[in-house]
Design an enzyme around this catalytic site. Structure first.
Site, PDB file in Angstrom:
ATOM      1  N   ASP A 135       2.257  68.382 -18.862  1.00  0.00           N
ATOM      2  CA  ASP A 135       1.458  67.876 -17.427  1.00  0.00           C
ATOM      3  C   ASP A 135       1.825  68.486 -16.298  1.00  0.00           C
ATOM      4  O   ASP A 135       1.865  68.100 -15.310  1.00  0.00           O
ATOM      5  CB  ASP A 135       1.738  66.218 -17.501  1.00  0.00           C
ATOM      6  CG  ASP A 135       1.546  65.628 -18.829  1.00  0.00           C
ATOM      7  OD1 ASP A 135       0.458  65.916 -19.277  1.00  0.00           O
ATOM      8  OD2 ASP A 135       2.239  64.492 -18.927  1.00  0.00           O
TER       9      ASP A 135
ATOM     10  N   HIS B 135      -5.583  67.457 -20.396  1.00  0.00           N
ATOM     11  CA  HIS B 135      -5.589  68.406 -19.065  1.00  0.00           C
ATOM     12  C   HIS B 135      -6.678  67.780 -18.406  1.00  0.00           C
ATOM     13  O   HIS B 135      -7.756  67.688 -18.607  1.00  0.00           O
ATOM     14  CB  HIS B 135      -5.857  69.570 -19.983  1.00  0.00           C
ATOM     15  CG  HIS B 135      -4.845  70.211 -20.844  1.00  0.00           C
ATOM     16  ND1 HIS B 135      -4.943  71.658 -21.292  1.00  0.00           N
ATOM     17  CD2 HIS B 135      -3.521  69.495 -21.098  1.00  0.00           C
ATOM     18  CE1 HIS B 135      -3.921  71.609 -21.961  1.00  0.00           C
ATOM     19  NE2 HIS B 135      -2.985  70.607 -21.939  1.00  0.00           N
TER      20      HIS B 135
ATOM     21  N   LYS C 160       0.688  69.771 -43.171  1.00  0.00           N
ATOM     22  CA  LYS C 160       0.495  71.214 -43.046  1.00  0.00           C
ATOM     23  C   LYS C 160       1.832  71.949 -43.697  1.00  0.00           C
ATOM     24  O   LYS C 160       1.588  72.740 -44.913  1.00  0.00           O
ATOM     25  CB  LYS C 160       0.058  71.693 -41.608  1.00  0.00           C
ATOM     26  CG  LYS C 160       0.126  73.212 -41.604  1.00  0.00           C
ATOM     27  CD  LYS C 160      -0.260  73.633 -40.087  1.00  0.00           C
ATOM     28  CE  LYS C 160      -0.174  74.905 -39.634  1.00  0.00           C
ATOM     29  NZ  LYS C 160      -0.513  75.352 -38.402  1.00  0.00           N
TER      30      LYS C 160
END
Ligand code: GDP
Ligand code: IMO
Ligand code: MG
EC number: 6.3.4.4
Length: 458
Positions: free
Chosen positions: A44, A72, A175
């Site tokens: 941030d 964002h 993954k």
């Protein structure tokens, strides 16, 4: 002045031609270079704003890691856009936005985000968005598991991580354990995909017996998403190869999350599950390190953190509250209040050791405008002795004593400043000190939310 793109850097001139070796080697002219924007604290920092500024001249803007845990904010013409999976460059109608293989994609989240921003005026995104076929998919059940894991941590250890519950950890776990499913699987034989999906669900149900998944309903929805996504999907590696080696192009990589949240280098285990440092740009897009050009670190003029974990310069007092309220420090993704404290140059320097920043964008200077005095953490001490490195062990980090430099506040509104000379001398001193201490030039100073509130120094 161009928004920070250096023409010199833009094309790779590193050209080993095999001189003096006695035989001819293939010539590698390197191709275009990419500019990478990375968070230098705990997230941030204002990466979206910096990317938006550079994206006005970019041909391609890429995301390389993370998922919709990122939030964002970009403010253009008074309109505020929030991006989570979409690269912030999507606003620029002349540039292509690419979601790279290193990103984990929650498809309902992606389309929801597109539709939400469409309502705010974002047009034609479907024609500008490209998604890598190697990107892994975050399923709804990954998000449920994220919540279950947090509950389990709380029960076992009395504390959790404070994740965004967007399924990031579980999706990257799938993954890494080689059971995850990718965009190319979704777009391939659907029967095959369905079998693999069911196997994955069973694996998670074996670990979390309370996990309920409406498999057929999920598969039906995924099939619909597959068809919406199909026109946008490309082989990301080949796309980037062509972009790097074709005509000169300005290519931007938008980091998500930040160095101190990096799975390898962050404040483990209170981190996210991807590499948010410079290596993530290469692995998350399939590009050679040789093609990395400028690496811009983004740091706030103070420090914030969302979620749990050590935060040596945190101010649990009126200063922290003032930074939180003046800085509107509320998470874009979760709506949680961000924890606030003084600027910690130990962490920014650590981020620089890993990323090799070529310049820094320092945002939110304006938030400090009202303070009588401003502190900056410059070193950590353990048992009274300065330590040169950033501690790996969180118990050690919890114990460090921060050494501060104190600066007089400038007590002047800086929000209208547009160039270096518009800033009060005391603010200039503050910036110069930071630059010298990190050993990296500060290229931009942010004094407000919108695009024009960014002072460019060189
Ligand atoms: P990101 O995740 O790094 O892109 O940052 P976020 O968008 O989550 O948080 C940064 C917040 O600070 C956003 O609300 C921005 O609009 C705001 N912001 C960015 N730069 C500045 C600045 O220089 N001054 C002020 N006042 N706000 C800023
Ligand atoms: P941007 O890109 C701030 C934090 C979460 C939590 C930890 C792990 O907007 O800077 P995860 O959901 O990733 O498993 O959560 O990481 N976190 C962020 N904090 N900004 C972010 O992204 C973040 N992405 C993750 O709050 O502490
Ligand atoms: Mg954010």
């Amino acid at each position: 002045m161009s928004h920070g793109w250096s023409a010199k850097e833009h094309k790779n001139s590193n050209a080993p031609a095999g001189q003096g070796t006695g035989h001819k080697r293939a010539r590698n002219d390197g191709g275009n270079k990419v500019t990478v924007v990375l968070g230098a604290q705990w997230g941030d920092e204002g990466k979206g704003k910096v990317v938006d500024l550079l994206a006005t001249e970019a041909d391609i803007v890429c995301r390389c890691q993370g998922g919709n845990n990122a939030g964002h904010t970009v403010v253009v013409d008074g309109k505020e856009y929030d991006f989570h999976l979409l690269p912030s460059g999507i606003i620029n109608t002349k540039s292509i936005s690419l979601i790279g293989n290193g990103v984990v994609i929650h498809l309902p989240g992606l389309f929801e985000e597109c539709e939400k921003n469409e309502k705010k005026g974002l047009k034609g995104w479907e024609k500008r968005l490209i998604v890598s076929d190697r990107a892994h998919i975050v399923f709804d059940f990954h998000q449920v598991v994220d919540g279950l894991q947090e509950t389990e941590r709380q029960a076992q250890e009395g504390k959790n991580i404070g994740t965004t519950k967007k399924g990031i950890g579980p999706a990257y776990s799938s993954k890494a354990s080689r059971t995850g499913l990718r965009v190319c699987d979704l777009l391939g034989d659907f029967k095959d995909f369905s079998t693999k999906f069911k196997n994955l669900v069973h694996q998670y149900q074996a670990m979390y017996p309370s996990l309920e998944v409406e498999v057929e309903d999920q598969l039906k929805k995924l099939k619909e998403y597959a068809e919406r996504l199909r026109p946008m999907v490309r082989d990301g590696v080949y796309y980037m190869y062509e972009a790097l080696h074709g005509s000169p192009k300005k290519i931007l990589v938008e980091g998500a999350n930040a160095a101190l949240l990096d799975i390898d280098f962050g404040t483990y285990p209170f981190v996210t599950s991807s590499n948010c440092t410079v290596g993530g740009a290469c692995t998350g897009l399939g590009i050679p390190p040789l093609n990395v050009g400028d690496v811009f670190g983004v740091a706030k003029a103070y420090t914030t953190r969302v979620g749990i974990g050590a935060f040596p310069t945190e101010q649990l007092n009126a200063t922290g509250e003032l930074l939180q309220t003046r800085g509107h420090e509320v998470g874009v993704t979760t709506g949680r209040k961000r924890r606030c404290g003084w600027l910690d140059l130990v962490i920014v320097r650590y981020a620089h050791m890993i990323n090799g920043f070529t310049a820094i964008a320092m945002t939110k200077l304006d938030i400090l405008d009202v303070l009588d005095e401003i502190k900056v953490g410059v070193a950590y001490k353990l048992n009274g002795k300065r330590i040169p490195h950033f501690p790996a062990n969180m118990d050690v980090l919890q114990k460090v004593e921060v050494e501060y430099e104190t600066f007089p506040g400038w007590k002047t509104d800086t929000s209208a400043a547009r160039k270096w000379n518009d800033l009060p001398a005391k603010a200039q001193n503050y910036i110069r000190f930071i630059e010298n201490h990190i050993g990296v030039p500060i290229k931009w100073v942010g004094v407000g939310k919108s695009r024009e509130c960014m002072i460019q120094m060189f």
